[in-house]
Write a protein that holds these residues in place. Structure first.
Motif, PDB file in Angstrom:
ATOM      1  N   ILE A 265       0.909  -1.282  -0.264  1.00 37.30           N
ATOM      2  CA  ILE A 265      -0.113  -0.070  -0.004  1.00 37.30           C
ATOM      3  C   ILE A 265       0.788   1.113  -0.030  1.00 37.30           C
ATOM      4  CG2 ILE A 265      -1.663   1.351   1.499  1.00 37.30           C
ATOM      5  CD1 ILE A 265      -2.966  -1.215   2.249  1.00 37.30           C
ATOM      6  N   GLY A 266       0.581   2.155  -0.864  1.00 36.38           N
ATOM      7  CA  GLY A 266       1.234   3.532  -0.813  1.00 36.38           C
ATOM      8  C   GLY A 266       2.428   3.462  -1.960  1.00 36.38           C
TER       9      GLY A 266
ATOM     10  N   ILE B 205      -6.777  -0.459   3.485  1.00 33.35           N
ATOM     11  CA  ILE B 205      -6.167   0.291   4.766  1.00 33.35           C
ATOM     12  C   ILE B 205      -7.129  -0.215   6.138  1.00 33.35           C
ATOM     13  CG2 ILE B 205      -6.374   2.450   5.878  1.00 33.35           C
ATOM     14  CD1 ILE B 205      -5.839   3.918   3.085  1.00 33.35           C
TER      15      ILE B 205
ATOM     16  N   PRO C 115      -5.377   3.266  -6.566  1.00 29.64           N
ATOM     17  CA  PRO C 115      -5.375   3.961  -5.355  1.00 29.64           C
ATOM     18  C   PRO C 115      -6.957   3.374  -4.486  1.00 29.64           C
ATOM     19  CG  PRO C 115      -4.989   5.648  -7.086  1.00 29.64           C
ATOM     20  CD  PRO C 115      -5.180   4.146  -7.753  1.00 29.64           C
ATOM     21  N   GLU C 116      -7.918   3.110  -5.299  1.00 28.40           N
ATOM     22  CA  GLU C 116      -9.021   2.720  -4.743  1.00 28.40           C
ATOM     23  C   GLU C 116      -8.837   1.303  -4.283  1.00 28.40           C
ATOM     24  OE1 GLU C 116      -9.959   5.498  -8.044  1.00 28.40           O
ATOM     25  OE2 GLU C 116      -8.697   3.715  -8.048  1.00 28.40           O
TER      26      GLU C 116
ATOM     27  N   ILE D 287     -13.190  -6.448  -2.197  1.00 20.37           N
ATOM     28  CA  ILE D 287     -13.364  -4.961  -2.408  1.00 20.37           C
ATOM     29  C   ILE D 287     -13.502  -5.103  -4.005  1.00 20.37           C
ATOM     30  CG2 ILE D 287     -11.613  -3.066  -2.900  1.00 20.37           C
ATOM     31  CD1 ILE D 287      -9.803  -4.278  -0.761  1.00 20.37           C
TER      32      ILE D 287
ATOM     33  N   GLU E  76      -5.869   0.169  -2.756  1.00 17.48           N
ATOM     34  CA  GLU E  76      -5.368   0.530  -1.876  1.00 17.48           C
ATOM     35  C   GLU E  76      -6.056   1.081  -0.633  1.00 17.48           C
ATOM     36  OE1 GLU E  76      -1.989   2.935  -2.631  1.00 17.48           O
ATOM     37  OE2 GLU E  76      -0.816   0.992  -3.457  1.00 17.48           O
ATOM     38  N   GLU E  77      -7.054   1.917  -0.920  1.00 15.24           N
ATOM     39  CA  GLU E  77      -8.027   2.626   0.032  1.00 15.24           C
ATOM     40  C   GLU E  77      -8.827   1.463   0.785  1.00 15.24           C
ATOM     41  OE1 GLU E  77     -11.782   5.500  -0.177  1.00 15.24           O
ATOM     42  OE2 GLU E  77     -10.266   5.976  -1.351  1.00 15.24           O
ATOM     43  N   GLY E  78      -9.208   0.384  -0.052  1.00 18.28           N
ATOM     44  CA  GLY E  78      -9.950  -0.480   0.676  1.00 18.28           C
ATOM     45  C   GLY E  78      -9.281  -1.438   1.526  1.00 18.28           C
TER      46      GLY E  78
END
Length: 75
Positions: free
Chosen positions: A1-2, A15, A8-9, A25, A11-13
């Motif tokens: 992640i990062g 977190i 990005p969507e 996801i 990775e956001e899921g």
């Protein structure tokens, strides 16, 4: 992640996940197409023939993807 290697969507899921956790996801087709264009869409392994076939057929229809993420290690 990062690292920027994944959409990005996605990775956001991911977190807040902890070791051993499982999360599903879903990415809508607009995100999938932009991730494919940017080269950040995870590809199936070379050994996974079924996964490769599904990936190739994905862009012939609605490209909504469902990822099932299992955390096995955290660095």
């Amino acid at each position: 992640i990062g690292s920027g290697e994944l959409p990005p969507e996605l990775e956001e899921g991911m977190i807040g996940m902890k070791k051993g956790s499982l999360r599903r996801i879903e990415l809508p087709s607009t995100v999938v197409y932009s991730a494919r264009k940017a080269g950040t869409l995870p590809l199936p392994s070379e050994k996974n023939k079924d996964g490769k076939r599904r990936y190739e057929n994905l862009f012939k229809t609605d490209a909504t993807l469902l990822f099932e993420v299992l955390v096995t290690r955290i660095k």
